[in-house]
Scaffold this motif. Structure first.
Motif, PDB file in Angstrom:
ATOM      1  N   THR A  66       0.928  -0.994  -0.088  1.00  0.00           N
ATOM      2  CA  THR A  66       0.095   0.009   0.084  1.00  0.00           C
ATOM      3  C   THR A  66       0.972   1.123  -0.039  1.00  0.00           C
ATOM      4  O   THR A  66       0.306   2.248   0.226  1.00  0.00           O
ATOM      5  CB  THR A  66      -1.024   0.067   1.282  1.00  0.00           C
ATOM      6  OG1 THR A  66      -0.123  -0.011   2.271  1.00  0.00           O
ATOM      7  CG2 THR A  66      -1.891  -1.005   1.322  1.00  0.00           C
ATOM      8  N   HIS A  67       2.130   1.074  -0.359  1.00  0.00           N
ATOM      9  CA  HIS A  67       3.148   2.316  -0.269  1.00  0.00           C
ATOM     10  C   HIS A  67       2.614   3.154  -1.382  1.00  0.00           C
ATOM     11  O   HIS A  67       2.306   2.849  -2.365  1.00  0.00           O
ATOM     12  CB  HIS A  67       4.430   1.923  -0.392  1.00  0.00           C
ATOM     13  CG  HIS A  67       5.408   2.935  -0.176  1.00  0.00           C
ATOM     14  ND1 HIS A  67       5.601   3.864  -1.147  1.00  0.00           N
ATOM     15  CD2 HIS A  67       6.139   3.300   0.611  1.00  0.00           C
ATOM     16  CE1 HIS A  67       6.622   4.833  -0.965  1.00  0.00           C
ATOM     17  NE2 HIS A  67       6.932   4.590   0.505  1.00  0.00           N
ATOM     18  N   PRO A  68       2.200   4.619  -0.850  1.00  0.00           N
ATOM     19  CA  PRO A  68       1.786   5.501  -1.963  1.00  0.00           C
ATOM     20  C   PRO A  68       2.455   5.655  -3.008  1.00  0.00           C
ATOM     21  O   PRO A  68       2.265   6.311  -4.183  1.00  0.00           O
ATOM     22  CB  PRO A  68       1.556   6.692  -1.048  1.00  0.00           C
ATOM     23  CG  PRO A  68       2.290   6.572   0.156  1.00  0.00           C
ATOM     24  CD  PRO A  68       2.616   5.288   0.237  1.00  0.00           C
ATOM     25  N   ASP A  69       3.800   5.734  -2.876  1.00  0.00           N
ATOM     26  CA  ASP A  69       4.774   5.772  -4.042  1.00  0.00           C
ATOM     27  C   ASP A  69       5.012   4.652  -4.858  1.00  0.00           C
ATOM     28  O   ASP A  69       5.559   4.811  -5.954  1.00  0.00           O
ATOM     29  CB  ASP A  69       6.122   6.472  -3.364  1.00  0.00           C
ATOM     30  CG  ASP A  69       6.074   7.763  -2.818  1.00  0.00           C
ATOM     31  OD1 ASP A  69       5.161   8.722  -3.277  1.00  0.00           O
ATOM     32  OD2 ASP A  69       6.753   7.959  -1.875  1.00  0.00           O
ATOM     33  N   ALA A  70       4.610   3.681  -4.585  1.00  0.00           N
ATOM     34  CA  ALA A  70       4.521   2.501  -5.631  1.00  0.00           C
ATOM     35  C   ALA A  70       3.314   2.030  -6.242  1.00  0.00           C
ATOM     36  O   ALA A  70       2.439   2.033  -5.931  1.00  0.00           O
ATOM     37  CB  ALA A  70       4.954   1.288  -4.526  1.00  0.00           C
ATOM     38  N   ALA A  76       1.570   0.849  -9.952  1.00  0.00           N
ATOM     39  CA  ALA A  76       1.492  -0.683 -10.659  1.00  0.00           C
ATOM     40  C   ALA A  76       2.660  -0.541 -11.682  1.00  0.00           C
ATOM     41  O   ALA A  76       3.175  -1.854 -12.045  1.00  0.00           O
ATOM     42  CB  ALA A  76       0.355  -0.591 -11.505  1.00  0.00           C
ATOM     43  N   ASP A  77       3.303   0.322 -12.110  1.00  0.00           N
ATOM     44  CA  ASP A  77       4.572   0.182 -13.157  1.00  0.00           C
ATOM     45  C   ASP A  77       5.722  -0.426 -12.414  1.00  0.00           C
ATOM     46  O   ASP A  77       6.536  -1.236 -13.183  1.00  0.00           O
ATOM     47  CB  ASP A  77       4.971   1.710 -13.454  1.00  0.00           C
ATOM     48  CG  ASP A  77       3.959   2.318 -14.095  1.00  0.00           C
ATOM     49  OD1 ASP A  77       3.135   1.659 -14.759  1.00  0.00           O
ATOM     50  OD2 ASP A  77       4.014   3.738 -14.228  1.00  0.00           O
ATOM     51  N   ASP A  78       5.863  -0.220 -11.124  1.00  0.00           N
ATOM     52  CA  ASP A  78       7.091  -1.094 -10.623  1.00  0.00           C
ATOM     53  C   ASP A  78       6.880  -2.655 -10.243  1.00  0.00           C
ATOM     54  O   ASP A  78       7.698  -3.225 -10.008  1.00  0.00           O
ATOM     55  CB  ASP A  78       7.541  -0.626  -9.127  1.00  0.00           C
ATOM     56  CG  ASP A  78       6.588  -0.705  -8.185  1.00  0.00           C
ATOM     57  OD1 ASP A  78       5.395  -1.373  -8.153  1.00  0.00           O
ATOM     58  OD2 ASP A  78       6.760   0.130  -7.072  1.00  0.00           O
ATOM     59  N   GLY A  79       5.641  -3.000 -10.520  1.00  0.00           N
ATOM     60  CA  GLY A  79       5.261  -4.516 -10.453  1.00  0.00           C
ATOM     61  C   GLY A  79       5.237  -5.163  -8.839  1.00  0.00           C
ATOM     62  O   GLY A  79       4.998  -5.998  -8.805  1.00  0.00           O
ATOM     63  N   GLU A  80       5.293  -4.304  -7.843  1.00  0.00           N
ATOM     64  CA  GLU A  80       5.492  -4.728  -6.664  1.00  0.00           C
ATOM     65  C   GLU A  80       4.482  -4.315  -5.641  1.00  0.00           C
ATOM     66  O   GLU A  80       4.233  -4.801  -4.791  1.00  0.00           O
ATOM     67  CB  GLU A  80       6.822  -4.308  -5.943  1.00  0.00           C
ATOM     68  CG  GLU A  80       8.030  -4.728  -6.657  1.00  0.00           C
ATOM     69  CD  GLU A  80       9.401  -4.389  -5.912  1.00  0.00           C
ATOM     70  OE1 GLU A  80       9.191  -4.070  -4.803  1.00  0.00           O
ATOM     71  OE2 GLU A  80      10.166  -4.308  -6.733  1.00  0.00           O
ATOM     72  N   ALA A  81       3.654  -3.268  -6.065  1.00  0.00           N
ATOM     73  CA  ALA A  81       2.423  -2.862  -5.266  1.00  0.00           C
ATOM     74  C   ALA A  81       1.244  -2.617  -5.933  1.00  0.00           C
ATOM     75  O   ALA A  81       1.358  -2.468  -7.248  1.00  0.00           O
ATOM     76  CB  ALA A  81       2.960  -1.530  -4.600  1.00  0.00           C
ATOM     77  N   LEU A  82       0.330  -2.550  -5.252  1.00  0.00           N
ATOM     78  CA  LEU A  82      -1.222  -2.106  -5.634  1.00  0.00           C
ATOM     79  C   LEU A  82      -1.363  -0.671  -5.251  1.00  0.00           C
ATOM     80  O   LEU A  82      -1.010  -0.713  -4.149  1.00  0.00           O
ATOM     81  CB  LEU A  82      -2.100  -3.121  -5.300  1.00  0.00           C
ATOM     82  CG  LEU A  82      -2.084  -4.350  -5.885  1.00  0.00           C
ATOM     83  CD1 LEU A  82      -3.209  -5.234  -5.087  1.00  0.00           C
ATOM     84  CD2 LEU A  82      -1.985  -4.670  -7.404  1.00  0.00           C
ATOM     85  N   ASP A  83      -1.930   0.054  -6.166  1.00  0.00           N
ATOM     86  CA  ASP A  83      -2.426   1.269  -5.499  1.00  0.00           C
ATOM     87  C   ASP A  83      -3.643   1.239  -4.373  1.00  0.00           C
ATOM     88  O   ASP A  83      -4.068   0.202  -4.665  1.00  0.00           O
ATOM     89  CB  ASP A  83      -2.400   2.568  -6.587  1.00  0.00           C
ATOM     90  CG  ASP A  83      -3.760   2.235  -7.366  1.00  0.00           C
ATOM     91  OD1 ASP A  83      -5.000   1.798  -6.959  1.00  0.00           O
ATOM     92  OD2 ASP A  83      -3.864   2.553  -8.645  1.00  0.00           O
ATOM     93  N   PRO A  84      -3.787   2.158  -3.680  1.00  0.00           N
ATOM     94  CA  PRO A  84      -5.083   2.120  -2.660  1.00  0.00           C
ATOM     95  C   PRO A  84      -6.241   1.597  -3.564  1.00  0.00           C
ATOM     96  O   PRO A  84      -7.098   0.874  -2.889  1.00  0.00           O
ATOM     97  CB  PRO A  84      -4.869   3.322  -1.964  1.00  0.00           C
ATOM     98  CG  PRO A  84      -3.678   4.040  -2.074  1.00  0.00           C
ATOM     99  CD  PRO A  84      -3.198   3.558  -3.503  1.00  0.00           C
ATOM    100  N   GLN A  85      -6.416   2.378  -4.515  1.00  0.00           N
ATOM    101  CA  GLN A  85      -7.884   1.735  -5.080  1.00  0.00           C
ATOM    102  C   GLN A  85      -7.891   0.424  -5.658  1.00  0.00           C
ATOM    103  O   GLN A  85      -8.815  -0.432  -5.448  1.00  0.00           O
ATOM    104  CB  GLN A  85      -8.115   2.650  -6.492  1.00  0.00           C
ATOM    105  CG  GLN A  85      -9.583   2.426  -7.041  1.00  0.00           C
ATOM    106  CD  GLN A  85      -9.723   3.595  -8.174  1.00  0.00           C
ATOM    107  OE1 GLN A  85      -8.917   4.052  -8.538  1.00  0.00           O
ATOM    108  NE2 GLN A  85     -11.099   3.494  -8.554  1.00  0.00           N
TER     109      GLN A  85
END
Length: 180
Positions: free
Chosen positions: A4-8, A10-19
Motif C-alpha cells: 500500500t506504499h503511496p509511491d509504489a 503498478a509500474d514497478d510490479g510490486e505494489a497495488l495502488d490504494p484503489q
C-alpha cells in the motif's frame, strides 16, 4: 516495499495502488462470504461440497459424458483433487466413470439418475441463496456491468491458466528410427 506504499504504483510490479488494493480485498471478501453461504446450503440440503455441486452441474448441463480433463478444466480444480471428488460421487451413486471409447487413457464421467435428482433438489436453494446474497443488491445496470467486467477478467486469466484450467498438452510419440 509495502503493497500500500503511496509511491509504489503498478509500474514497478510490486505494489497495488490504494484503489486497486481496496477493490481486490472487497472482491475477495465478497467471494469468501458468498462461497461460505453457498457451501453451508449445499452441505445442509445435499451433503455436497461446492466442487461436487459444480461437477454435478456441469454433467447435468452436458447432455452426455465428459472427460475428467474437461471437468477439471471447467471447474478449475486439480486433476488429482477432481479424481478424489469423483470417487466420492461415484461411491454415492451420483456419477459413473468408464474408460473412453476412442481413447483408453481418457475417463468418461456421466451423471446418474440419482445424481440428477440430487442436483435438482439442491439447485432451488442454491439459486435462492445466490440471488439473495449477490443479485438482490444490484440494479439491472449493475448486473450488466458486473457481467461484462467479470467476462473480461476471466478471459484475461484464462489466457495464462493454472494447470487445472489448461488443456493437457498431448505428447507426440517419438519417431521410429529410419530403416537402413
Amino acid at each position: 516495499m509495502s503493497a500500500t506504499h503511496p509511491d509504489a504504483g503498478a509500474d514497478d510490479g510490486e505494489a497495488l495502488d490504494p484503489q486497486e488494493l481496496g477493490a481486490y480485498f472487497m472482491l475477495m471478501e465478497a467471494v469468501s462470504l458468498l462461497q461460505h453461504q453457498v457451501e453451508q446450503q449445499l452441505r445442509a440440503e445435499g451433503d455436497l461440497s461446492y466442487v461436487q455441486f459444480q461437477l454435478l452441474a456441469r454433467l447435468a448441463d452436458a447432455q452426455g459424458p465428459l472427460t475428467m480433463t474437461q471437468l477439471a478444466d471447467g471447474v478449475v480444480y486439480s486433476r488429482s483433487g477432481l479424481t478424489y471428488q469423483a470417487g466420492l460421487l461415484e461411491k454415492a451413486g451420483l456419477i459413473t466413470r468408464a474408460p473412453g471409447r476412442d481413447d483408453e487413457r481418457a475417463t468418461l464421467v456421466t451423471i446418474t439418475e440419482d445424481g440428477l435428482a440430487l442436483f435438482g433438489r439442491v439447485l432451488p436453494g442454491h439459486v435462492r441463496g445466490v440471488r439473495r446474497l449477490l443479485f438482490d443488491p444490484m440494479s439491472g445496470d449493475d448486473l450488466h456491468h458486473l457481467g461484462d467486467i467479470m467476462t473480461r477478467v476471466r478471459d484475461h486469466m484464462r489466457t495464462q491458466p493454472p494447470r487445472s484450467a489448461a488443456p493437457r498438452k498431448r505428447r507426440t510419440p517419438p519417431e521410429a528410427p529410419a530403416a537402413p
